[in-house]
Design a protein around this motif. Sequence first.
Motif, PDB file in Angstrom:
ATOM      1  N   GLU A  75       0.724  -1.018   0.041  1.00 12.39           N
ATOM      2  CA  GLU A  75      -0.018  -0.031   0.054  1.00 12.39           C
ATOM      3  C   GLU A  75       0.687   1.282   0.020  1.00 12.39           C
ATOM      4  O   GLU A  75       2.001   1.333   0.502  1.00 12.39           O
ATOM      5  N   GLY A  76       0.553   2.160  -0.744  1.00 17.45           N
ATOM      6  CA  GLY A  76       1.226   3.341  -0.755  1.00 17.45           C
ATOM      7  C   GLY A  76       2.424   3.469  -1.832  1.00 17.45           C
ATOM      8  O   GLY A  76       3.099   4.558  -1.692  1.00 17.45           O
ATOM      9  N   GLN A  77       2.747   2.405  -2.539  1.00 12.75           N
ATOM     10  CA  GLN A  77       3.654   2.434  -3.549  1.00 12.75           C
ATOM     11  C   GLN A  77       3.197   2.720  -4.935  1.00 12.75           C
ATOM     12  O   GLN A  77       3.920   2.130  -5.868  1.00 12.75           O
ATOM     13  N   ALA A  78       1.937   3.098  -5.052  1.00 12.46           N
ATOM     14  CA  ALA A  78       1.450   3.195  -6.301  1.00 12.46           C
ATOM     15  C   ALA A  78       2.504   4.126  -7.440  1.00 12.46           C
ATOM     16  O   ALA A  78       2.535   3.743  -8.498  1.00 12.46           O
ATOM     17  N   ASP A  79       2.923   5.222  -6.686  1.00  9.59           N
ATOM     18  CA  ASP A  79       3.671   6.129  -7.299  1.00  9.59           C
ATOM     19  C   ASP A  79       4.934   5.590  -7.946  1.00  9.59           C
ATOM     20  O   ASP A  79       5.272   5.741  -9.176  1.00  9.59           O
ATOM     21  N   VAL A  80       5.655   4.684  -7.136  1.00  2.49           N
ATOM     22  CA  VAL A  80       6.747   4.177  -7.602  1.00  2.49           C
ATOM     23  C   VAL A  80       6.492   3.106  -8.622  1.00  2.49           C
ATOM     24  O   VAL A  80       7.209   2.799  -9.859  1.00  2.49           O
ATOM     25  N   ALA A  81       5.365   2.387  -8.539  1.00  2.00           N
ATOM     26  CA  ALA A  81       4.771   1.237  -9.582  1.00  2.00           C
ATOM     27  C   ALA A  81       4.571   2.019 -10.886  1.00  2.00           C
ATOM     28  O   ALA A  81       5.052   1.617 -11.873  1.00  2.00           O
ATOM     29  N   GLU A 143       5.785  -3.981   7.415  1.00  2.00           N
ATOM     30  CA  GLU A 143       4.533  -4.771   7.099  1.00  2.00           C
ATOM     31  C   GLU A 143       3.604  -3.937   6.452  1.00  2.00           C
ATOM     32  O   GLU A 143       3.598  -2.696   6.764  1.00  2.00           O
ATOM     33  N   SER A 144       2.873  -4.476   5.404  1.00  2.00           N
ATOM     34  CA  SER A 144       2.001  -3.428   4.510  1.00  2.00           C
ATOM     35  C   SER A 144       1.128  -4.383   3.923  1.00  2.00           C
ATOM     36  O   SER A 144       1.372  -5.481   3.719  1.00  2.00           O
ATOM     37  N   GLY A 145      -0.037  -3.981   3.525  1.00  2.00           N
ATOM     38  CA  GLY A 145      -0.842  -4.799   2.843  1.00  2.00           C
ATOM     39  C   GLY A 145      -0.462  -4.828   1.395  1.00  2.00           C
ATOM     40  O   GLY A 145       0.473  -3.959   1.171  1.00  2.00           O
ATOM     41  N   PRO A 146      -1.046  -5.546   0.563  1.00  2.23           N
ATOM     42  CA  PRO A 146      -0.570  -5.685  -0.867  1.00  2.23           C
ATOM     43  C   PRO A 146      -1.114  -4.644  -1.681  1.00  2.23           C
ATOM     44  O   PRO A 146      -2.172  -4.100  -1.445  1.00  2.23           O
TER      45      PRO A 146
END
Length: 166
Positions: A75-81, A143-146
């Motif tokens: 979660e929260g890594q959409a920008d890097v994706a 730890e993070s949700g996918p």
Amino acid sequence: MTDLVQGFKNAFRRHPAGVAIVAAESADGRFGLTVSSVASVSVDPVALVFSVTKSSGSAGQIIGADSFVVHLLGEGQADVADAFARSGEPRFTPEQHWGTLPTGEPLLLDAPVALRSRALDTLTVGRSQLIVAEVLDVHEGPESGPLMYRDRQYFTLADSAAVTRA
């Protein structure tokens, strides 16, 4: 045939998939790309699989590398994706929190899981390459949700309600 192709594309647009970044270091620099096709294959040997749509550019550098790291995004890594999914976007920036493993590969420090791997085999299917990789090391991050991808949008498990089973 076009109806089959469009139907196939539509089917997988509606099917959610986890998001990962595959990254490698080569003599030409760091390379990486976003994939949504990572799957586990085996525990003996520990192996995974992913596909790329061409064998040039970043994909070619990764396929040709001695080893690479498959980062399962959270979660929260959409920008890097997004940055690794689009040509010409900034990659491996300090703001994205990249480091380096002792073995030399790029490591996304905030990824919930990073799997250092090496290609065992590739299979050409049409214009795509299927890469089967042996996992050499597992690096656990915060730890993070996918992070998931469906119909050209990113989602998290928080966006969905859990299914209750009887």
